[in-house]
Design a protein around this motif. Sequence first.
Motif, PDB file in Angstrom:
ATOM      1  N   GLU A   1      17.715  61.457  81.631  1.00  0.00           N
ATOM      2  CA  GLU A   1      18.440  61.043  80.414  1.00  0.00           C
ATOM      3  C   GLU A   1      17.472  60.520  79.357  1.00  0.00           C
ATOM      4  OE1 GLU A   1      21.783  57.727  79.040  1.00  0.00           O
ATOM      5  OE2 GLU A   1      21.427  58.085  81.175  1.00  0.00           O
TER       6      GLU A   1
ATOM      7  N   ASN B   1      17.600  53.696  94.477  1.00  0.00           N
ATOM      8  CA  ASN B   1      18.543  54.819  94.629  1.00  0.00           C
ATOM      9  C   ASN B   1      17.918  56.000  93.894  1.00  0.00           C
ATOM     10  OD1 ASN B   1      20.629  56.742  94.189  1.00  0.00           O
ATOM     11  ND2 ASN B   1      22.177  55.128  94.533  1.00  0.00           N
TER      12      ASN B   1
ATOM     13  N   GLN C   1      16.131  48.617  88.402  1.00  0.00           N
ATOM     14  CA  GLN C   1      17.155  48.966  89.384  1.00  0.00           C
ATOM     15  C   GLN C   1      17.356  47.802  90.371  1.00  0.00           C
ATOM     16  OE1 GLN C   1      18.968  51.965  89.553  1.00  0.00           O
ATOM     17  NE2 GLN C   1      18.064  52.127  87.484  1.00  0.00           N
TER      18      GLN C   1
ATOM     19  N   GLU D   1      18.576  48.050  93.317  1.00  0.00           N
ATOM     20  CA  GLU D   1      18.227  48.586  94.634  1.00  0.00           C
ATOM     21  C   GLU D   1      17.718  50.010  94.446  1.00  0.00           C
ATOM     22  OE1 GLU D   1      22.527  50.306  96.077  1.00  0.00           O
ATOM     23  OE2 GLU D   1      21.987  48.252  96.692  1.00  0.00           O
TER      24      GLU D   1
ATOM     25  N   ILE E   1      12.312  52.191  84.387  1.00  0.00           N
ATOM     26  CA  ILE E   1      13.623  52.490  84.981  1.00  0.00           C
ATOM     27  C   ILE E   1      13.711  51.931  86.399  1.00  0.00           C
ATOM     28  CG2 ILE E   1      15.079  54.379  85.820  1.00  0.00           C
ATOM     29  CD1 ILE E   1      14.159  55.978  83.358  1.00  0.00           C
TER      30      ILE E   1
ATOM     31  N   ALA F   1      18.616  59.165  93.506  1.00  0.00           N
ATOM     32  CA  ALA F   1      19.460  60.016  92.643  1.00  0.00           C
ATOM     33  C   ALA F   1      19.726  59.343  91.303  1.00  0.00           C
ATOM     34  CB  ALA F   1      20.776  60.329  93.346  1.00  0.00           C
ATOM     35  N   SER F   2      19.996  58.036  91.356  1.00  0.00           N
ATOM     36  CA  SER F   2      20.258  57.289  90.110  1.00  0.00           C
ATOM     37  C   SER F   2      19.007  57.216  89.251  1.00  0.00           C
ATOM     38  CB  SER F   2      20.755  55.882  90.450  1.00  0.00           C
ATOM     39  OG  SER F   2      20.880  55.102  89.273  1.00  0.00           O
ATOM     40  N   ILE F   3      17.850  57.008  89.898  1.00  0.00           N
ATOM     41  CA  ILE F   3      16.596  56.914  89.150  1.00  0.00           C
ATOM     42  C   ILE F   3      16.274  58.243  88.474  1.00  0.00           C
ATOM     43  CG2 ILE F   3      14.094  56.657  89.415  1.00  0.00           C
ATOM     44  CD1 ILE F   3      14.724  54.580  91.633  1.00  0.00           C
ATOM     45  N   GLU F   4      16.419  59.339  89.212  1.00  0.00           N
ATOM     46  CA  GLU F   4      16.144  60.667  88.648  1.00  0.00           C
ATOM     47  C   GLU F   4      17.065  60.957  87.452  1.00  0.00           C
ATOM     48  OE1 GLU F   4      16.610  63.243  91.946  1.00  0.00           O
ATOM     49  OE2 GLU F   4      14.502  63.082  92.592  1.00  0.00           O
ATOM     50  N   SER F   5      18.313  60.572  87.592  1.00  0.00           N
ATOM     51  CA  SER F   5      19.291  60.814  86.519  1.00  0.00           C
ATOM     52  C   SER F   5      18.904  60.061  85.251  1.00  0.00           C
ATOM     53  CB  SER F   5      20.684  60.382  86.985  1.00  0.00           C
ATOM     54  OG  SER F   5      21.615  60.467  85.918  1.00  0.00           O
ATOM     55  N   LYS F   6      18.470  58.804  85.425  1.00  0.00           N
ATOM     56  CA  LYS F   6      18.129  57.991  84.248  1.00  0.00           C
ATOM     57  C   LYS F   6      16.818  58.442  83.620  1.00  0.00           C
ATOM     58  CE  LYS F   6      20.815  53.932  85.480  1.00  0.00           C
ATOM     59  NZ  LYS F   6      20.831  52.494  85.771  1.00  0.00           N
TER      60      LYS F   6
END
Length: 652
Positions: free
Chosen positions: A27, A17, A13, A15, A9, A19-24
Motif C-alpha cells: 500500500e 503478522n 505492528q 505483533e 511498518i 500478511a499484514s506487513i506485506e499488505s501495508k
Amino acid sequence: MFEKICYDIISKQPEFNLASIESKILEQIQTNIRIKNIVAFALEARNNPIQQKIRLDYFDKILFSGNNLENDICEGLGNKTGIKKEIILLFYYDYIQSRTDRKTMYKNIKDNNFVLDLSEILIEDSASVFNNITPDQKDLLVKLMNSKKDFLLDDLSSSFDFHKRIIEDMNKFVGFLDDQNIKNNQTISTENIIDIFQNENNKSRFQSMLLLSKHIIANQQWKVLTENEMDAVVFSSLVLFFSQYFDSAREESCRAASIHDLSTKTLYAWMEQNGFEKQFGHGKTTLSKICMQVFSGEITKFNGLVDFKAELQKGVLFASTKELAGVRFDKIDSKLEDISTGEKYHKLFKRTQTALANVMSTQISIGFIEHALTSQMISAYMITRTDGKVMEVIDNYMNKACDELAQINKDDRYKDMLILDKSSGASTRIGIIPMNIKEFGDFTTLFHHAFRHAEKKFEKDNPNRTNLQFTYNMIRVIPSDLTFKHLEIGGAESRENPVKTISELVKTRLGVLDRIKIAASAKEDKSPTVALQDIITMLFDKNTNITSLVGDSISDIVSSEKTFQKISDNGEFDRTLKIHYNVSENTELAKVLYTKNQSNDQGTLVELIDIVSSILHKNKISISEKEINTFCNSVLDGMLDIANILYSSSSD
C-alpha cells in the motif's frame, strides 16, 4: 528507502503478522507511485514536465516513507529540479483540487517571498497568457499574485488581461488628455490600479476607464470644478477618447454621457467646433477650452441639441453639425415624402400658401439660416462680376435656358433651378441651390451649362455684341468670419449681411414641401417627427379657412352666393361649424370627423349635411340640395385627408 518503509511498518505492528506487513508495504509503495504520478501530471499541466534523467535516476527509483508523503516527495523533487518545494506542492494541491491546502500553501509562498519564482514558472509556460510578457507586465503579474488570496489560474489570467488592458488604456488616455490640455495626475501606480479595481475585474471597458479617469483627471483645471463640471470633463473626455480610436466602448460611453446634460452640451459644442475647423482648415480647439467656454456660459447656442442627444442615446457621436443636420433633415424629408405621396395630398399642402408664409416668417430666424448654411442644410452662392455685364445674361436669359435644357436633356434638375435675388447691386447676385440638387459641384456644372446656353441666346438676340467676354465668379456662401462679417454686397454702398437675402429666398422662393421641411428642421427643440407634426398643424390651423382647404371643387358653390362667400372669407362659417363639433381648430375638426367616419361611415356625412344646412338656413343662403351634398362631400373628404396626414406625421 525501501528498507526504511519496511522498518517503519514493522516497528508499528503490535505483533508480527507477515500478511499484514506485506499488505501495508504494498500500500505504501502504491501511494508513492500515485502521488508521484499526480505530481508529474501537475507539473506537466504547467508545461513543466520532469526531465527524463531526473525521472529515471531519482523520481521513479526512490521511495518515501512517513506520514507526509506529498511534502517529502515534493521536497526531494525540488532539490533535484531547483523548483521550490512549496511551488510543486501548490501545483499538486491545485491539480487534486484541494482548496484548503492550496490556499494555505499559496499563503506560505507569499510569506516566504516565493511569488517571483512562481511567476517565472508561469511565464515559461508557452501555452500560458503570461508567456513572453514584458518586464513591466511581469511586475504587474507579481503584484497581482501578491494581491490574491488563492491560486486560481483562470482568475489570475483574466485579472492579468484586465489590468494589462487598463494600463495600456490609461497610458493612451493620459496622452489624449495632454493633447486636449486637460490637467491630469499622469499615470497611476500599478499597486493603486490593483487597489482601485479590487473585485472589479468584470467591469466593462467604459466602466473601468470611468472609474480610473476620476483618479487621473485633476480637479484643478482653469478653476476648481464643481462635481457636475468634473463629471462633464470625465464623460466628454472618455467619449472622445474612445471615438478617436474607434473603440467598441464608444457606444456605451456615448449612452452614458447622454443622460448627463452638461456632458451632452460639452460634446455638442465640441462637435460644432470640430466640424467647423475641419470644413475651413482652422487650428484645432482643445476639449479643455471648449469645457471652459461651456461651463462659463460663453457658448449658449446649442441648435439641434435634441437630435444630438437622441443620437448619443443610440451610441452615435456626430463629427459635425453638417452630419447631424443631415440626419434630421433626411428624417423629415422621408416622413414628408411618405405623407405627401399622391396628387391630392400635394394639392392640399399647396392650398396652405398663406399659412405657410406666416409659418416661415415666424419660425425661420436669421440665426437658424446661418446654422442651416453652416451645416449645409441650405446651400447658397454668390455670382460676382465687377463690370456687371454678365448679369444681363443671367437676369434675362437664364430662366428660359434652364427650361429648354430641362426638355432637351430630360433633366428635371434644370426646372426652377434659378432661385436668385436681383436686389444686391449691379454686379452681384445671391442665390440658393434647390434642395433636389444635393451637391454644390453638381449645381455649378448645371449652372455653367445653363449660362453657356443663355449666352448663345443673348448673342442671337444681340448680334452686334457677340465679341463680349462673359465670365463670372461663383462663391459658396458660408457664415464664417472671413466670408460673412466683412463681405460687401453690390459695391461700397451696400454692406447688408447676405444671410438676410438668403433668408428671404428660403421663405418665399423654395417649393411648398421644401419650405415645410426647412420650417420643421428649424424647430430644433423637438424631435423630427414632433416638429413636422407641429408645422403641419400650423399650416392647417393658422390663416387657413375650411373652404380654401377643400379647394376648387366647391369654389363655384361658395362664390354663387355673396353671403356664403362672406361667411367663408371672414371665418364665420368655420367658427359655427366648429362650435357644433365642440372644437376650436381645423385639425381638431378633421380628427373628430375622421373618428366619427371610422365608426359610422354614412352617418358622418348625413350629420355634416344637417349641420351645414342649418348654418346656411340661419344665414339665409339658398343653394340646391345637390350643391349642399357636393359641398359637404368635399368638406368631409378634405378633412379626412387632413386627418390622414396628421396621423401619418405623428407615427415614427
